[in-house]
Structures are given as C-alpha cells and as structure tokens.
Write a protein that holds these residues in place. Structure first.
Motif, short mmCIF file in Angstrom:
data_model
loop_
_atom_site.label_atom_id
_atom_site.label_comp_id
_atom_site.label_asym_id
_atom_site.label_seq_id
_atom_site.Cartn_x
_atom_site.Cartn_y
_atom_site.Cartn_z
N GLN A 35 0.82 -1.20 0.00
CA GLN A 35 0.00 0.00 0.00
C GLN A 35 0.86 1.26 0.00
O GLN A 35 0.59 2.23 -0.73
CB GLN A 35 -0.92 0.01 1.22
N ALA A 36 1.89 1.23 0.81
CA ALA A 36 2.77 2.40 0.89
C ALA A 36 3.47 2.66 -0.45
O ALA A 36 3.60 3.81 -0.88
CB ALA A 36 3.81 2.18 1.99
N TRP A 37 3.90 1.58 -1.09
CA TRP A 37 4.58 1.73 -2.39
C TRP A 37 3.63 2.33 -3.43
O TRP A 37 4.00 3.24 -4.17
CB TRP A 37 5.12 0.39 -2.85
N LEU A 38 2.41 1.82 -3.49
CA LEU A 38 1.44 2.30 -4.47
C LEU A 38 1.07 3.75 -4.20
O LEU A 38 0.82 4.52 -5.14
CB LEU A 38 0.20 1.41 -4.46
N THR A 39 1.06 4.14 -2.93
CA THR A 39 0.83 5.55 -2.60
C THR A 39 2.00 6.40 -3.08
O THR A 39 1.82 7.49 -3.65
CB THR A 39 0.65 5.73 -1.09
N THR A 40 3.21 5.90 -2.90
CA THR A 40 4.41 6.62 -3.31
C THR A 40 4.43 6.87 -4.81
O THR A 40 4.77 7.98 -5.27
CB THR A 40 5.67 5.83 -2.91
N VAL A 41 4.03 5.85 -5.60
CA VAL A 41 4.08 6.01 -7.06
C VAL A 41 2.80 6.64 -7.61
O VAL A 41 2.68 6.88 -8.82
CB VAL A 41 4.36 4.67 -7.76
N GLY A 42 1.82 6.91 -6.73
CA GLY A 42 0.61 7.63 -7.14
C GLY A 42 -0.39 6.80 -7.92
O GLY A 42 -1.18 7.35 -8.70
N PHE A 43 -0.41 5.49 -7.70
CA PHE A 43 -1.34 4.64 -8.44
C PHE A 43 -2.74 4.75 -7.84
O PHE A 43 -2.94 4.54 -6.64
CB PHE A 43 -0.87 3.18 -8.40
#
Length: 458
Positions: A35-43
């Motif tokens: 979840q954190a990664w997807l938030t970081t990349v703006g997905f």
C-alpha cells in the motif's frame, strides 16, 4: 503473436487488473508495504495506468493495471510496450477480464507498423490458458492488425495490384474464389466509371472480387472503396490534403478485415467481396470536370469535381452487387471530409435503409466500444445532386450536407427494395491512444461482425 497459450502460468509475473470502483476495497487487503509503495508512485487505478511493485529481492514481483471495465477491447493495451520485456499473466485477484478482451487488447497494444522502421524493443508477452474466447480475441486482433497494415503501407507499395494480391492471399487462405477485371477489360465488362477514374494512372484500375461460402446460405455483399492514392485528379488537392491519401483505400482495407472474420468464424453466409481499386491521378487522359460518364447501371454521371472520385467507382460496384439481389449490401468508404467535420475521426457515419437497423448498430457499437453514428438519407436533399445535362452529379449544390449528398448519390445505384448499409469512415487514428497509435485503423468491423452473427445466426 505476443499472446501465448500455456498450460502453466507459474513463471509469469502476475498482473492485477483493477478499476476505480473495486480498487479501494482491494487496496485495503494488500500488505502495508505494498500500500505504501502504491501511494508513493501515485497509483489510483485510473484506466491505462500501471504500477510496478518490486519484491524483497528487488525484482519485479507484480503489476497493478487500471482498466475501464472487464470487457473493454483496449483494457490492457497500455501495458505491452511499457512493461519490461518478459512474460506476464493475469492474476485471479482484481477485476476478472474476459479472455476475449484480454487477448484482443494485449495484441492491439503490441501493434507497431514496422515495415520500414524496426522496433526499438520487443513488447511484453501475455501468457494465458487456451480458451475459445481467447482464440476469438486473437482472431479479431489479427484481422484488425492486417487492416491497419494495409492502410499504413505507402501507395508506392500498396497500389491496385498489391491490394488485389492481398485479397487473393486472403482468398487462398480461406478457400474462396478470387478474380479481377483489369484495365481496358473494365470497359468490355461494363464497369466504365471505375475505368474513367483510374485510367490516368500508370497502374491499371481493376475490380477485385472474392466469393466464399455455400449457395444454400443467404448472400452478403461487402463493397470497399479502394482508392490507393488520391491526388484529387485535375481538381488537384493541396499538398496538405494529399499528404495522407495513401489511406484512401481504408474502406477496402476494412472490408477485407471484415471478410477475414466472416470466413474465419464461418458465418452461414454466401460472401461476395467487391473492391474497385484505382489511383486517381493526373495525366493527359484523366477524366475531367464537366465530363458525363455512363455507368454500369445506365445512369449518366456529370463530374462536378474529380476529387469526388470514390462515389464514382463505388457506383459501378454497387450496381454489380445489386444484380445478385443479396440479402444485404454493406459498403465501407473513406468518402467525405464532411463526415469528419460532423463526427470527427473516431465516429464513422452510418447510413441505413431501415431506421431500426441503424439504431441497433449504434447501440451495439457503443456496447462494444467500436462506435458508429447514424446519419440520415434525407430525401429532400436529392435535388442538390440533380444534373442539368446528366442524371446525377457527383457533387452537391454547395458544401452543406456533404456526407448526406454522397450517401444519396450512392443510393441512386441501389434498388429501392435492396437492404443496404453505407459507412463513411476515416480508417485513421489522428491521436495516440493505448492500442491505437496514430495511423491506419480498423473501424466498425467488430460491431458489424457482431451484427452479422446475430442476423445470420445458424
């Protein structure tokens, strides 16, 4: 092919397809790290977006892909040329795409016209389990890609003879009968309008014909405008107007694409495909503004403008088609700029004898994301194409209702009782979209196929 059928998908990187409606619930179930990664990349699961998720070893572990809906024909088209090369497979998580949409959209996303300019990289592969729906998706993509290639090929390498060769190869592939009438034989066989338009080119005009199917089935005739290059003739186009006129055989290319699918899926019809193929060029023997040409139907056409040549060659083909009294005639043509002014590049104009048929086709096109839009055969405008020295003129009185005038002109060569559809299409993408790069395009053939499958159901 970049869609490969495999018995095991274990070695392929999983793709999780998601849409805006289901994404919040699915996201909440993911590991916090993901979840954190997807938030970081703006997905945010927007259609045509993607996110690469690495594993603990730094290698690609999974892909999240935003889609419009489970049946969208371009659902995955943004992926093949953006993902790293390698093998991918759809995960059971997320939106369950139909096998047809997955295979079709992936193959169309791989498309690039590379006859002259090699690809910089190979597209990614999609691994799938074999199914009838996946096979159908690949068949649709194959026909659409072939249509695009025909339109994209420059006129130097796609003249009337080369277009005939493409039809002949298709006939051989499906066990159809092929023949053509070429050059001055068009006059002997009573196709004078096709001859008149094409006679100024050093490449002989011709009528291409393909026949397939059993005599016990209803006859269906497809007619495709095959102007392989249009200079405008003596009413010469501007440089800008001439620049993309290799695409003026887009109606023929789309008719070939539709014929391919009819034969591949073995529709219970007796198919006739007709393509009048010409180049509209300038020479001492070019047909002239003001000329009056007697057509196969016996109708005398006054030539108001030599750049309105498509309807002139189509009239002989339509008259010939009607002689066999088929259950349905469909003509496809890049016929008028007026249709593009009215509807733009993405919406082909549909003219139909029957209002209910037109409505059914518009609804079906919207459902399949292969749209076309109904325009009227408005009878009061026929006075605008009346000629003072012939039966009919190939241009309207003025620029108003240009697409309708052209359709009414063609209607004059179709018997009143004959069911007929006329599609004025662009056959070209003027902007880049996933799976639809700038260049030649197959338009309406998926919608027409679905309509024909329903109409001629075994």
């Amino acid at each position: 092919m970049n869609v490969l059928f495999k018995t095991s998908l274990a070695r392929a990187t999983p793709i999780i397809a998601v849409d805006a409606a289901t994404w919040p619930a699915l996201r909440a179930q993911l590991p916090q790290r993901t979840q954190a990664w997807l938030t970081t990349v703006g997905f945010k699961a927007a259609p045509d977006s993607l996110a690469l998720v690495p594993g603990e070893d730094g290698k690609l572990a999974q892909v999240f892909a935003g889609v419009a809906n489970a049946a969208h024909p371009f659902a995955l088209s943004a992926l093949p040329q953006q993902l790293p090369e390698g093998a991918y497979a759809l995960s059971s998580e997320g939106v369950a795409l139909s096998d047809e949409a997955a295979a079709l959209s992936w193959e169309l996303g791989c498309y690039q016209f590379d006859l002259y300019k090699p690809r910089k990289r190979l597209p990614a592969q999609l691994w799938m389990k074999n199914s009838a729906d996946a096979q159908r998706g690949l068949a649709l993509a194959t026909a659409m890609v072939a249509t695009r290639d025909l339109v994209n090929t420059p006129a130097e390498h796609m003249g009337p003879q080369e277009l005939a060769a493409a039809a002949q190869a298709l006939a051989k592939q499906h066990g159809a009968k092929f023949k053509q009438i070429t050059g001055d034989d068009l006059l002997k066989k009573n196709f004078p309008a096709i001859h008149a338009v094409g006679r100024a080119s050093t490449r002989a005009p011709r009528l291409i014909e393909l026949n397939w199917g059993s005599d016990k089935h209803p006859r269906l005739t497809l007619v495709g405008k095959g102007v392989c290059f249009d200079s405008g003739g003596l009413d010469l186009k501007s440089a800008d107007g001439m620049r993309q006129m290799k695409k003026d055989m887009g109606g023929a290319a789309n008719a070939l694409g539709l014929a391919t699918l009819i034969m591949a899926f073995k529709l219970p019809v007796r198919l006739q495909l007709l393509i009048p193929a010409v180049e509209n060029m300038v020479a001492g023997n070019a047909y002239r503004p003001g000329d009056v040409i007697k057509t196969r139907a016996g109708v005398h056409i006054e030539i108001g403008n030599t750049d309105a040549e498509g309807r002139v060659i189509l009239c002989d083909a339509l008259a010939y088609a009607a002689e066999s009294a088929p259950e349905l005639i469909i003509d496809m043509a890049t016929l008028t700029g007026a249709a593009r002014v009215a509807l733009g590049a993405q919406l082909p104009a549909l003219f139909a004898k029957h209002m209910d048929t037109a409505r059914d086709l518009v609804d079906l096109g919207l459902k399949l994301d292969d749209p076309l839009w109904h325009m009227p055969l408005w009878a009061p405008y026929k006075e605008g194409i009346a000629s003072s020295i012939g039966d009919i003129v190939n241009t309207g009185r003025n620029a108003l209702a240009g697409a309708i005038n052209a359709a009414l002109f063609l209607e004059a060569f179709v018997p009143e009782q004959q069911d007929w559809l006329h599609i004025d299409l662009f056959a070209w993408n003027d902007i880049n979209r996933p799976g639809r790069p700038i260049g030649g395009e197959a338009q309406t053939i998926r919608t027409l196929l679905a309509y024909l499958e329903e109409r001629f159901a075994a």
